[in-house]
Scaffold this motif. Structure first.
Motif, PDB file in Angstrom:
ATOM      1  N   ASP A   2       0.850  -1.181   0.000  1.00  0.00           N
ATOM      2  CA  ASP A   2       0.000   0.000   0.000  1.00  0.00           C
ATOM      3  C   ASP A   2       0.890   1.236   0.000  1.00  0.00           C
ATOM      4  O   ASP A   2       1.899   1.294   0.686  1.00  0.00           O
ATOM      5  CB  ASP A   2      -0.861  -0.035   1.270  1.00  0.00           C
ATOM      6  N   ALA A   3       0.539   2.252  -0.803  1.00  0.00           N
ATOM      7  CA  ALA A   3       1.378   3.452  -0.929  1.00  0.00           C
ATOM      8  C   ALA A   3       1.538   4.190   0.387  1.00  0.00           C
ATOM      9  O   ALA A   3       2.493   4.918   0.574  1.00  0.00           O
ATOM     10  CB  ALA A   3       0.786   4.399  -1.975  1.00  0.00           C
ATOM     11  N   ASP A 113      -2.793   3.791  -4.609  1.00  0.00           N
ATOM     12  CA  ASP A 113      -1.367   3.594  -4.348  1.00  0.00           C
ATOM     13  C   ASP A 113      -0.549   4.433  -5.318  1.00  0.00           C
ATOM     14  O   ASP A 113      -0.876   4.553  -6.498  1.00  0.00           O
ATOM     15  CB  ASP A 113      -0.985   2.123  -4.519  1.00  0.00           C
TER      16      ASP A 113
END
Length: 148
Positions: A2-3, A113
């Protein structure tokens, strides 16, 4: 990944300076809140893309006593001091990037993301001439992706 999550630090990555030193070099007074939020952003090393809301959630999870407004103010102060780069991907989403080098981004629209693209991997040509007295500060390219 996940970003908004802290990425794994590559084994050959140079260690980051202590947060207090980063703040001092940027001309920012190392207040308790700046130090705490800076530790969340920079303490793990590696590069991150975070939203203010995500950093606020991390601060609450770490039992830090800060408001969402303080998180926003601190992120903008860090950006003005050159510690972060602001990436606006649409009218409602702004990410703060700990990588301030010239580079671009992939945005996975399904999840939000954000992933780095090396600056040398994107070529932008034929930019219009800016109005007199102005210069191009930088060009941000966001390539939007969707899962097939």
């Amino acid at each position: 990944m996940d970003a908004d999550q802290t990425p794994a630090v590559p084994k050959n990555a140079a260690p980051r300076k202590p947060v207090g030193e980063l703040l001092a070099e940027a001309g920012l007074r190392p207040t308790r809140q700046r130090l705490a939020l800076g530790e969340l952003l920079f303490g793990q090393g590696g590069d991150r893309h975070v939203t203010a809301e995500r950093l606020y959630e991390e601060a609450l999870a770490a039992d830090l006593s800060v408001s969402l407004a303080t998180v926003y103010n601190t992120l903008h102060q860090f950006t003005q001091a050159g510690l972060l780069r602001e990436i606006a991907v649409d009218g409602t989403r702004v990410y703060f990037d700990t990588n301030t080098d010239d580079h671009h981004h992939f945005l996975l629209e399904d999840d939000g993301d954000l992933y780095d693209i090396a600056g040398a991997n994107v070529s932008v040509s034929d930019l219009p001439q800016p109005p007199e007295g102005l210069r191009v500060a930088r060009v941000d390219v966001v390539v939007r992706l969707r899962r097939a």
